[in-house]
Structure formats: structure tokens, C-alpha cells
Design a protein around this motif. Structure first.
Motif, PDB file in Angstrom:
ATOM      1  N   THR A  64     -30.331  31.261 -40.927  1.00 61.96           N
ATOM      2  CA  THR A  64     -31.700  31.374 -41.426  1.00 61.96           C
ATOM      3  C   THR A  64     -31.755  30.983 -42.891  1.00 61.96           C
ATOM      4  OG1 THR A  64     -31.997  33.250 -39.919  1.00 61.96           O
ATOM      5  CG2 THR A  64     -33.714  32.880 -41.543  1.00 61.96           C
ATOM      6  N   LEU A  83     -42.330  31.361 -40.914  1.00 62.98           N
ATOM      7  CA  LEU A  83     -41.294  32.199 -40.332  1.00 62.98           C
ATOM      8  C   LEU A  83     -41.815  32.725 -39.005  1.00 62.98           C
ATOM      9  CD1 LEU A  83     -38.601  33.811 -40.447  1.00 62.98           C
ATOM     10  CD2 LEU A  83     -39.918  35.651 -41.535  1.00 62.98           C
ATOM     11  N   VAL A 110     -41.001  35.027 -36.129  1.00 60.86           N
ATOM     12  CA  VAL A 110     -40.108  36.111 -35.703  1.00 60.86           C
ATOM     13  C   VAL A 110     -40.262  36.248 -34.197  1.00 60.86           C
ATOM     14  CG1 VAL A 110     -39.467  38.532 -35.994  1.00 60.86           C
ATOM     15  CG2 VAL A 110     -40.394  37.234 -37.945  1.00 60.86           C
ATOM     16  N   ALA A 125     -39.809  39.759 -42.391  1.00 60.42           N
ATOM     17  CA  ALA A 125     -40.710  38.918 -43.178  1.00 60.42           C
ATOM     18  C   ALA A 125     -40.494  39.123 -44.666  1.00 60.42           C
ATOM     19  CB  ALA A 125     -42.160  39.209 -42.800  1.00 60.42           C
ATOM     20  N   THR A 139     -39.120  36.065 -47.005  1.00 63.35           N
ATOM     21  CA  THR A 139     -40.055  35.591 -48.023  1.00 63.35           C
ATOM     22  C   THR A 139     -39.437  35.683 -49.415  1.00 63.35           C
ATOM     23  OG1 THR A 139     -41.944  36.267 -46.665  1.00 63.35           O
ATOM     24  CG2 THR A 139     -42.361  35.889 -49.000  1.00 63.35           C
ATOM     25  N   VAL A 186     -45.123  30.563 -47.685  1.00 59.45           N
ATOM     26  CA  VAL A 186     -44.445  31.085 -46.500  1.00 59.45           C
ATOM     27  C   VAL A 186     -45.432  31.948 -45.716  1.00 59.45           C
ATOM     28  CG1 VAL A 186     -42.561  32.484 -45.591  1.00 59.45           C
ATOM     29  CG2 VAL A 186     -42.194  31.093 -47.641  1.00 59.45           C
ATOM     30  N   ALA A 188     -45.591  34.298 -42.175  1.00 60.39           N
ATOM     31  CA  ALA A 188     -44.790  34.912 -41.116  1.00 60.39           C
ATOM     32  C   ALA A 188     -45.679  35.252 -39.931  1.00 60.39           C
ATOM     33  CB  ALA A 188     -44.099  36.165 -41.642  1.00 60.39           C
TER      34      ALA A 188
END
Length: 447
Positions: A131, A148, A150, A167, A171, A182, A184
Motif C-alpha cells: 500500500t 483509497l 477499503v 483511512a 491519508t 485523497v 477514502a
């Protein structure tokens, strides 16, 4: 004049996906294509047949993207797969990149032209080494937007605290690398939660679904905000009875806007003139903007050839000494003293690798001094990212990569067989501290 548009029905988003092995990236891409009605009936039937033959009751949507036999056998993504699809609101070019560490170079290829990167994380595992690697590559390539995703929230009972913790960690890491945007999104690619349709299991999440964000994220930029850069691809001189004196310079505008009457500089010679005319699709036009392909006519009869750069506004200074951050793509190591070819836009010149200053460990946590650096004395191996100093046989005109991704990038090529060795980005990619590294002696007459 601006090509930025809020009417996303005519806009195009290039985006790349990345994620660790078994995070469900291929399933996510398959779900995105399936639920957005971007899969043809015969493709879906083929996936259903293949899934049944493997003892699966439901269609394995990962088969929509993993096309290589080795990918299907091993259950992993190996090569970059490009997918084209559209919704009523926007058109998309998706680069599905591998998750394995040994295929980091493939992510560099897929994300090099992307305006957005989707980094997938397994909710059970959180932020892992890969990641951080994917976030660092996105930052290195100056991808403007990062999502992102998840995934597998269904396997953690759709728990908001799990999503929030992941997150927050991601971030913070991305921000330390210079990633400014960014977003999430908690999803379940297998169940379809928050991919195209909102999830009924996560009423605590009030943000957009993944597709909604892809459809509405700002794309492109106003080309008038960047200086015009026009690499000359081909010199057109028909010398026919109809066009006895025609001389035009064909190519693709790398950035900016070029207008008839603009004062321009031809580099690396430094001669100045004005734009006398612009021809596009067989007719004269008053202006052109990136990334249009046009033919430019100049007011003065000056020496211009393939590889030259026609620049308006503040022009970069030609130089033979280049410092750059590079991602090494070849199994053959890159070492100080190597003689290579350097391809920048439409110009290819001989070059010498004078110094490999350091390698960057993009998997380590950010320390106070930035990303950890290691000695470059042993050179760069495949997938390594580092800082190099080059000396070219002829002057080149490069912008900093942070200012212009097109004219700030280049390739290093093996002069023996023409294979691509390294992708380069002029200037510093990260806020790092230089380390000592051995230099090779000056070789002004090596070419």
C-alpha cells in the motif's frame, strides 16, 4: 480559453488501479464494469461458463480483467490491462495494474498518464508495505487524485472504526509524500457495496460511491495555465506545384495553448520568431491547445528539425546535465558509467550515467528526514526508484516533472538492442536529503 469542463458527459478520465495480491482488485474492476453495464452479453456468458467449470456458482467477475492464462491459473494480475468504458456522464480509460512487488514497474507504466489512482486495501489487513509502495508511486508520478478503496468491508462486519483507522493512516502517509487529494471509500467488491450502487450496510458513510467519484472528480486543466510546448515530430515540405514554398512542423502540442502571432523560441538553438499559421485536420485555425496534433508554420525561415522544441512564454534552458528521479524497469541493472540513449519527447540523444546518487526505500514509514535513502553504489535493479545524474551528448530542453509531466519525463534506452531500461522524471520527486555516492570521472569526449 479552457478545456476544463464541468459537463463531464464529454470528458475523459484516465485512471489506474493498484492493490496488494488478494485484495480483490480484479474483482473490483470486474464489478465496476458489470454494474455500470459496460460488459457485453457474450463476455458475461463466457465468464459464467468459466466460473461454473471451476465449481463456482456465481460469476467470478475477476475473469473480466485477468486475461492472461498465467493470471487465471495463479489468481493474480501480471500485466497492465487497459479497459475502455463509458457512462452517461463520462468516458474512462482504466489501467488495471499488478499488485505483486516484482511488477511495480508495470504500475509505473499504467499510472504514468493517469489523472487518478485507485489504491485498494483489504479491510482485514489495513495499510501494508505494498500500500505504501503504491501510494509512493502515485506521488512520484504526480497523479493528481488518489482514491483509497477499503475493500472486503463485509468481512469486518461493515465496521466504521476499521474503515476510519485505515483511512486516517493512509491519508497521513500520502500527505507526507505530497499527495494533496485523497478520498477514502468503504466498499465490498464481491457484494457490490459502494462500487456503483450505495451500500445498505454502511449508512454511517455519507460520501459518494466509487463510480460517482470517478464521474465527478475534476479532470484536465486549463492549458492556458501552462506554457506552450510543441515538440517537432516531422518537417513537412511538399515542394509541389500547389505548395512550392510550404514548410510546416508537425507534432502534438505537449502543453499550453499556441496562437497565430505568438512569439516563440525554437530550442535548443534559441532562435526566436512568430507563429505564422496553424493547420489542423486540413484547415487553418487560429489556435491549438494540448494535446492536439497540428502543423505549425513559422514566420521566419530558420533551421528547425525533428526533436526541436517550439516554446512560447518562458522557455526552459537547454542543458547537458540532468538530475532526475528514475524508476528502473529492466532486469539489467543500471550503474554509474553506463552509456545509454535518452529519449525526451521526439528527441533521442546519447547519454552517460554519471552518478546514481541513492536508492529510495518507498516502503518504509516516513521519518522526520523524509523517505529512507540507501546507497546507490551498487546501481539500480528492476523496480528500484532512485536519483541519478546524467550527461548528454547534445543539449536537451526539459521542464521539471513537477511542473510538466509531458516535457519533464524521459526514457533511458539500451543502445545495443533498443530495450527500455528506465523511466525518468526531471528534478526531485520527493522531499529527500541527498546522500554521498561515488561519481565517475568527467568524460567530456566520450561520445
Amino acid at each position: 480559453m479552457s478545456t476544463t469542463t464541468e459537463n463531464s458527459a464529454t470528458s475523459l478520465l484516465r485512471f489506474a488501479t493498484a492493490g496488494s495480491v488478494d485484495d480483490g482488485k480484479s474483482t473490483l474492476v470486474g464489478r465496476l464494469l458489470h454494474d455500470s453495464k459496460s460488459v457485453l452479453a457474450d463476455q458475461l456468458e463466457a465468464v459464467e461458463r468459466a466460473s461454473l467449470s471451476r465449481g463456482q456458482e456465481a460469476p467470478d467477475l475477476a475473469l473480466l480483467t485477468d486475461g492472461l492464462r498465467a493470471e487465471r491459473e495463479q489468481g493474480i494480475t501480471i500485466d497492465v490491462a487497459y479497459r475502455y468504458f463509458a457512462t452517461p456522464r463520462r468516458r474512462f480509460i482504466l489501467a488495471d495494474t499488478p499488485g505483486h512487488v516484482q511488477y511495480t514497474r508495470n504500475m509505473v507504466t499504467g499510472a504514468s498518464t493517469a489523472e487518478l489512482a485507485v489504491v485498494l486495501v483489504d479491510a482485514r489487513n489495513g495499510v501494508v508495505e505494498q500500500t505504501r509502495r503504491h501510494a509512493a508511486v502515485a506521488a512520484l508520478l504526480r497523479v493528481p487524485h488518489v482514491v483509497l478503496a477499503v475493500n472486503k468491508m463485509d468481512l469486518v462486519e461493515y465496521a466504521e472504526p476499521v474503515f476510519a483507522a485505515i483511512a486516517e493512516e493512509f491519508t497521513a502517509y500520502a500527505a507526507s509524500l505530497g499527495v494533496k487529494d485523497v478520498v477514502a471509500v468503504p466498499i465490498s467488491a464481491l457484494a457490490g457495496d459502494n462500487v456503483v450502487e450505495p451500500s445498505a450496510h454502511m449508512d454511517w458513510y455519507g460520501g459518494p460511491t466509487l463510480l460517482e467519484h470517478l464521474e465527478t472528480v475534476p479532470v484536465g486543466s486549463d492549458p492556458s495555465l501552462r506554457p506552450a510546448r510543441f515538440p517537432v515530430q516531422y518537417v513537412i515540405r511538399p515542394q509541389s506545384d500547389e505548395h512550392p514554398d510550404y514548410r510546416g512542423y508537425a507534432g502534438q502540442l505537449a502543453s499550453g495553448v499556441l496562437r497565430v502571432g505568438d512569439r516563440v523560441t525554437v530550442l535548443p538553438s534559441g532562435h526566436t520568431t512568430t507563429v505564422a499559421g496553424i493547420d489542423a485536420l486540413g484547415r487553418e485555425v487560429d489556435l491549438a491547445w494540448a494535446p492536439q496534433s497540428v502543423t505549425v508554420r513559422l514566420a521566419d525561415d530558420i533551421d528547425v528539425s525533428r526533436g526541436d522544441l517550439i516554446a512560447a512564454g518562458e522557455a526552459p534552458v537547454p542543458t547537458k546535465d540532468i538530475e532526475a528521479t528514475v524508476s528502473h524497469l529492466s532486469e539489467r541493472p543500471l550503474r554509474a558509467g553506463d552509456k545509454v540513449l535518452l529519449k525526451h519527447t521526439t528527441r533521442t540523444v546519447r547519454a552517460l550515467v554519471k552518478e546514481i546518487s541513492y536508492r529510495i526505500d518507498i516502503t518504509s514509514p516516513i521519518s522526520e528526514g523524509g523517505l529512507e535513502q540507501r546507497s546507490g553504489a551498487e546501481g539500480l535493479n528492476v523496480n528500484d526508484i532512485g536519483h541519478v545524474v546524467l550527461r548528454t551528448a547534445e543539449p536537451l530542453v526539459l521542464d521539471g516533472y513537477s511542473e510538466n509531466r509531458r516535457t519533464g519525463s524521459f526514457l533511458l534506452i539500451d543502445p545495443a538492442d533498443g530495450t527500455t531500461l528506465t523511466a525518468g522524471m526531471a528534478g526531485e520527486a520527493f522531499d529527500t536529503v541527498r546522500t554521498d555516492a561515488p561519481r565517475v570521472p568527467e568524460e567530456e569526449d566520450w561520445v
